[in-house]
Design an enzyme around this catalytic site. Structure first.
Site, PDB file in Angstrom:
ATOM      1  N   ALA A   1       5.076 -11.245  -4.806  1.00 47.36           N
ATOM      2  CA  ALA A   1       5.702 -11.095  -6.086  1.00 47.36           C
ATOM      3  C   ALA A   1       4.502 -10.618  -7.242  1.00 47.36           C
ATOM      4  O   ALA A   1       3.465 -11.143  -7.389  1.00 47.36           O
ATOM      5  CB  ALA A   1       6.365 -12.492  -6.519  1.00 47.36           C
TER       6      ALA A   1
ATOM      7  N   GLY B   1       5.544  -1.899  -2.867  1.00 50.26           N
ATOM      8  CA  GLY B   1       4.960  -0.778  -4.146  1.00 50.26           C
ATOM      9  C   GLY B   1       5.295  -1.092  -5.553  1.00 50.26           C
ATOM     10  O   GLY B   1       5.981  -2.214  -5.702  1.00 50.26           O
ATOM     11  N   GLU B   2       4.900  -0.411  -6.371  1.00 52.98           N
ATOM     12  CA  GLU B   2       5.081  -0.612  -7.674  1.00 52.98           C
ATOM     13  C   GLU B   2       5.742   0.702  -8.360  1.00 52.98           C
ATOM     14  O   GLU B   2       5.161   1.706  -8.105  1.00 52.98           O
ATOM     15  CB  GLU B   2       3.595  -0.902  -8.454  1.00 52.98           C
TER      16      GLU B   2
ATOM     17  N   ARG C   1       7.401 -10.849   0.654  1.00 49.87           N
ATOM     18  CA  ARG C   1       7.133 -10.453  -0.694  1.00 49.87           C
ATOM     19  C   ARG C   1       5.813 -11.150  -1.123  1.00 49.87           C
ATOM     20  O   ARG C   1       5.492 -12.355  -1.070  1.00 49.87           O
ATOM     21  CB  ARG C   1       8.227 -10.767  -1.750  1.00 49.87           C
TER      22      ARG C   1
ATOM     23  N   ILE D   1     -18.209  -9.417  -2.700  1.00 52.36           N
ATOM     24  CA  ILE D   1     -18.493 -10.019  -1.577  1.00 52.36           C
ATOM     25  C   ILE D   1     -20.107  -9.507  -1.496  1.00 52.36           C
ATOM     26  O   ILE D   1     -20.255  -8.417  -1.465  1.00 52.36           O
ATOM     27  CB  ILE D   1     -17.644  -9.687  -0.389  1.00 52.36           C
TER      28      ILE D   1
ATOM     29  N   CYS E   1       3.320  -6.472  -0.097  1.00 53.20           N
ATOM     30  CA  CYS E   1       4.697  -6.787   0.717  1.00 53.20           C
ATOM     31  C   CYS E   1       4.559  -5.997   1.804  1.00 53.20           C
ATOM     32  O   CYS E   1       3.983  -5.060   2.244  1.00 53.20           O
ATOM     33  CB  CYS E   1       5.946  -6.072  -0.366  1.00 53.20           C
TER      34      CYS E   1
ATOM     35  N   VAL F   1       5.969  -8.455 -10.034  1.00 55.42           N
ATOM     36  CA  VAL F   1       6.953  -7.973 -11.418  1.00 55.42           C
ATOM     37  C   VAL F   1       8.246  -8.665 -10.986  1.00 55.42           C
ATOM     38  O   VAL F   1       8.900  -8.620 -10.127  1.00 55.42           O
ATOM     39  CB  VAL F   1       7.378  -6.388 -11.523  1.00 55.42           C
TER      40      VAL F   1
ATOM     41  N   ASP G   1      10.774  -4.140 -10.657  1.00 54.86           N
ATOM     42  CA  ASP G   1      10.704  -2.700 -10.842  1.00 54.86           C
ATOM     43  C   ASP G   1      11.291  -1.774  -9.631  1.00 54.86           C
ATOM     44  O   ASP G   1      11.539  -0.599  -9.869  1.00 54.86           O
ATOM     45  CB  ASP G   1       8.962  -2.328 -10.976  1.00 54.86           C
TER      46      ASP G   1
HETATM   47  N1  GLN Z   1       3.690  -6.348  -3.242  1.00 54.18           N
HETATM   48  C1  GLN Z   1       4.551  -5.492  -3.885  1.00 54.18           C
HETATM   49  O1  GLN Z   1       4.959  -4.712  -2.946  1.00 54.18           O
HETATM   50  C2  GLN Z   1       5.596  -5.821  -4.832  1.00 54.18           C
HETATM   51  C3  GLN Z   1       6.954  -5.216  -4.756  1.00 54.18           C
HETATM   52  C4  GLN Z   1       7.669  -5.495  -6.099  1.00 54.18           C
HETATM   53  N2  GLN Z   1       7.068  -4.385  -7.150  1.00 54.18           N
HETATM   54  C5  GLN Z   1       7.510  -6.906  -6.702  1.00 54.18           C
HETATM   55  O2  GLN Z   1       6.916  -7.216  -7.830  1.00 54.18           O
HETATM   56  O3  GLN Z   1       8.162  -7.809  -6.115  1.00 54.18           O
END
Ligand code: GLN
Length: 333
Positions: free
Chosen positions: A59, A83-84, A57, A274, A9, A61, A105
């Site tokens: 996506a 992030g996650e 985003r 690669i 993201c 989660v 999350d």
């Molecule tokens: N790529 C991200 O940073 C994902 C953000 C968030 N965890 C989501 O799933 O949307």
């Protein structure tokens, strides 16, 4: 559809702009679009008076309802996150009287702030960079994970505005000065400064006191890989040809069947690498290793033209990082 190289993201937050015109809003949307390659699934913006929080985003989660920015129940707290948060279920269980609107999350960040104030950051187990706005007193905080896996930059505009962005290219033209946000730190508008939130006891040890324990290393490594399988979308492992990525792939393939994602997408691990024709021997060895370890599908490109195209893409994505010390370069992926 395979997202372009470098996706994760993208966040952009501009707090306290001098001019709240429509032109300024359009400018911020335009700057946020410079991060579009990081998140092809959704673009969102929340504005409150002279503050803007934008999000691109990718996506991972709750792809159907976890679009950002995210909020607390009455939408007085707004957050944009890259992030996650691996322990989000555990944290949600601690917030029994909070109502969650999405399965993301990252929503837990808004509720944790409501409950614990700025001190909640060290409760998060994950990789992240985020900006949170409390519209009740127009205060804001920004934080970056312990070792800076997720990128974050901070800048200051001539009009007194404070900026945060996943990549330098979204703030460099509009800020008078900007810095790379230090890993493991938190910025709070209330105190007006940066402070370190990540203070493990071993930080002050010049020689580690924990004895070497290979079983503990193995267990911690496996745990670290397994918790990263938290995804609602298909994923793969990028192989470098070395030991580290092969070990990651082997742990993933052994635990894939237990994951939520395998039930939906099947439990064959997709791996990517690669290489050029001359390196085909390594690719063959890798394929052998992986097919011995587990059931893997391996995709690779061996054509020079295609490989060069991928490199070009990679450099466009990371161009802003090239003036940084080399060890920071991988942080933009
Ligand atoms: N790529 C991200 O940073 C994902 C953000 C968030 N965890 C989501 O799933 O949307």
């Amino acid at each position: 559809q395979v997202p372009p190289a470098g996706t994760m993201c993208g966040i952009l937050a501009v707090l306290g702009v001098g001019d709240v015109s429509l032109a300024k809003r359009s400018r911020i949307i335009e700057l946020s679009r410079r991060l579009r390659h990081r998140g092809p699934d959704w673009s969102g913006i929340h504005s409150f008076e002279d503050c803007y929080l934008a999000h691109q985003r990718l996506a991972i989660v709750d792809p159907t309802s976890g679009d950002q920015p995210l909020y607390n129940e009455d939408k007085t707290v707004v957050v944009t996150v890259n992030g996650e948060i691996y322990n989000h279920e555990e944290l949600k269980a601690k917030l029994k009287h909070h109502k969650f609107q999405t399965g993301s999350d990252c929503e837990v960040i808004a509720h944790l702030y409501e409950e614990y104030g700025e001190e909640f950051v060290d409760m998060l187990d994950g990789m992240f960079s985020f900006v949170l706005l409390d519209t009740r007193d127009k205060s804001f905080i920004a934080a970056r994970d312990a070792i800076g896996i997720c990128p974050l930059y901070m800048g200051w505009g001539l009009d007194g505005s404070v900026w945060f962005s996943s990549e330098m290219k979204a703030l460099s033209d509009d800020c008078e000065r900007f810095i790379s946000f230090p890993p493991g730190h938190l910025y709070s508008s209330k105190t007006g400064g940066l402070r370190r939130w990540y203070n493990p006891p071993w930080f002050s040890e010049s020689i580690p006191s924990a004895p070497y324990d290979p079983l503990l290393i193995r267990e911690s490594f496996e745990k670290a890989v397994i918790k990263r399988l938290m995804t609602d979308v298909p994923f793969g492992v990028l192989l470098s040809g070395g030991l580290d990525s092969s070990l990651v792939a082997s742990v993933v393939s052994r635990h894939l069947a237990e994951t939520k994602v395998a039930r939906q997408w099947g439990n064959k691990l997709h791996t990517f690498c690669i290489g050029l024709k001359r390196a085909l021997l390594i690719l063959k060895l890798l394929r052998k290793l992986l097919t011995t370890l587990a059931q893997c599908i391996m995709n690779y490109t061996s054509q020079c033209r295609r490989a060069l195209m991928l490199w070009k893409k990679l450099f466009i994505t990371s161009r802003h990082m090239m003036s940084r010390p080399l060890e920071q370069v991988p942080q933009c992926f």
